[in-house]
Enzyme design. Structure first.
Site, mmCIF file in Angstrom:
data_model
loop_
_atom_site.group_PDB
_atom_site.id
_atom_site.type_symbol
_atom_site.label_atom_id
_atom_site.label_comp_id
_atom_site.label_asym_id
_atom_site.label_seq_id
_atom_site.Cartn_x
_atom_site.Cartn_y
_atom_site.Cartn_z
ATOM 1 C CE LYS A 1 -23.193 -42.574 35.717
ATOM 2 N NZ LYS A 1 -23.146 -43.143 34.347
ATOM 3 C CE LYS A 8 -31.485 -55.528 27.712
ATOM 4 N NZ LYS A 8 -31.923 -54.208 27.485
ATOM 5 C CE LYS A 21 -23.231 -49.786 22.340
ATOM 6 N NZ LYS A 21 -22.508 -48.610 22.809
#
Ligand code: TRP
Length: 442
Positions: A123, A207, A210
């Site tokens: 990232k 999916k 959180k």
């Protein structure tokens, strides 16, 4: 210690307390693992991985709250703390010590390849930033801490989601390396992925997680549950138009709670054009049917945090009864040893070094006793009275042969001893065994 084939299967389950438990956790882990914990021949360990939570959560109150919520959820779902070992990771102070031992047998290159760490790196690189931006050493070390959780209790099976499989493989690798270097101490763990418990989709169809913010809280009050279910994404087909079960998050969630017949009935309703509102109502009623009794227990538990704290501390003591002597064994294995026990090759053979010893004697009460003394003659263990010298002798033999492991088993034949003394006694028993081996070997 390698376990014998007849030993019960040890299953270890950990959850990181970094948020409020949701239905994805329930369907994917909690429900199944609680059921499995009552199976015969299974010895289960359940713990709250709060050291792991520190890696991603820097809000102390959130960690405390989440730890309470997850502990209460497990108990509400029927986890029996009498039957399993249920504890909080940070109460088992031996775990960080084992983490260090494992750190020293883990290749840095292995950790470089861990998914969670690599994802952060990728990232950063994609954003043109320093590859290590926002990467703590905690994130990097995550798999080692997890390895210590697993290897500490010599778990055979670790039920996990697919994203965690790599971590179990790393733990296996650490166990192998350690065993190779220092002798057979660890059981090699295996990941257990139950394909029957499919991952639950969340409100948006991805999916349930959180990190996507698409969760349905596990114990939301009825009204809130209904509201959350109403927000599940559907397509724009009107009532009367046939609907696809393929790719329908609503259908998949229903399936995770319903029987085969109930699922068939909804499939039929889909093809007959049930309206989304009605389908959502069906889903809500079905989930609530299963969750309502658990929710009532959950609310009762949440209103008494002191009771949960008490349960966890008892669990920690149970866990440490295994962890303490095991760490003594491992400290000895790696060379963190009592110096009086004789260092180096042949050291104990050359000079007659003072060593720990057992003293047997009879008291005025007519009973037979023994003591374990350290090299300087200080008492480390004091037995209770035995009716015959043979009985005292058998207890001594057990201590000599099984050392640390016998300490817990013989607890009721010994005067109560604190953790520090137990540790010292355990070390003395190791030293004694070592010295005896040298003598016999020469
Ligand atoms: N890493 C796991 C998770 O986030 C939690 C965890 C920590 C764990 N230690 C463990 C799971 C040991 C199984 C075994 O889901």
């Amino acid at each position: 210690m390698a376990t014998s084939p007849s030993a019960p299967l040890r299953v270890l389950t950990g959850i990181t307390p970094s948020g409020t438990p949701h239905l994805g956790n329930y369907v994917g882990s909690i429900r199944h693992s609680v059921r499995q914990s009552v199976a015969p021949g299974v010895e289960s360990f359940f713990f709250l991985a709060d050291y792991h939570a520190l890696i991603k959560v820097q809000e102390p109150a959130l960690i405390q709250r989440s730890t309470l919520e997850i502990a209460a959820s497990w108990l509400a779902c029927g986890l029996d703390p009498e039957r399993v070992t249920f504890y909080r990771q940070s109460d088992v102070v031996e775990i960080p010590e084992l983490t260090w031992f494992l750190t020293c047998v883990t290749g840095k290159g292995v950790l470089n390849r861990a998914h969670a760490y690599k994802a952060q790196l990728d990232k950063n690189v994609a954003k043109g930033e320093d590859p290590d931006a926002d990467v703590t050493a905690g994130l990097f070390m995550y798999p080692v801490l997890m390895g210590a959780d697993i290897l500490m209790f010599n778990a055979h099976k670790v039920p996990v989601g697919r994203d965690q499989v790599q971590h179990i493989e790393m733990a296996r690798d650490m166990a192998q390396r350690f065993n190779h270097q220092y002798g057979e101490h660890f059981t090699l763990p295996e990941a257990e992925i139950d394909d029957a418990v499919a991952t639950l989709p969340g409100l948006d169809g991805r999916k349930m997680s959180k990190s996507y913010g698409n969760t349905i809280a596990m114990f939301a009050p009825r009204a809130q549950l209904q509201k959350q279910i109403a927000s599940i994404v559907t397509d724009s087909r009107a009532p009367g138009e046939p609907k696809d079960t393929e790719g329908s998050a609503l259908f998949q969630i229903y399936q995770a709670f319903a029987t085969a017949e109930e699922t068939e009935a909804l499939r039929k309703a889909y093809s007959e054009g049930i309206g989304w509102g009605d389908a959502k109502q069906m889903l809500f009623e079905r989930i609530d049917l299963e969750v309502a009794p658990l929710r009532a227990r959950y609310e009762a538990l949440m209103s008494d945090p002191a009771e949960i704290e008490r349960i966890l501390l008892i669990g920690a003591e149970k866990a440490r009864k295994l962890a303490r002597p095991f760490m003594t064994e491992l400290r000895h294995a790696v060379g963190l040893r009592n110096l009086a026990a004789g260092a180096g090759k042949g050291g104990a053979r050359k000079a007659k070094v003072a060593k720990p010893s057992f003293k047997q004697y009879r008291e005025r009460d007519g009973l037979f006793y023994f003591k374990l003394l350290d090299a300087s003659g200080a008492t480390l263990l004091q037995s209770r009275g035995f009716a015959s010298p043979q009985e005292a002798g058998r207890a001594i033999a057990a201590l000599q042969q099984q050392r640390g492991a016998a300490l817990a088993a013989l607890a009721d034949q010994l005067e109560p001893t604190g953790p520090e003394e137990l540790r010292a006694a355990s070390e003395a028993l190791e030293a004694l065994a070592e010295a005896t081996a040298h003598t016999n070997g020469s």
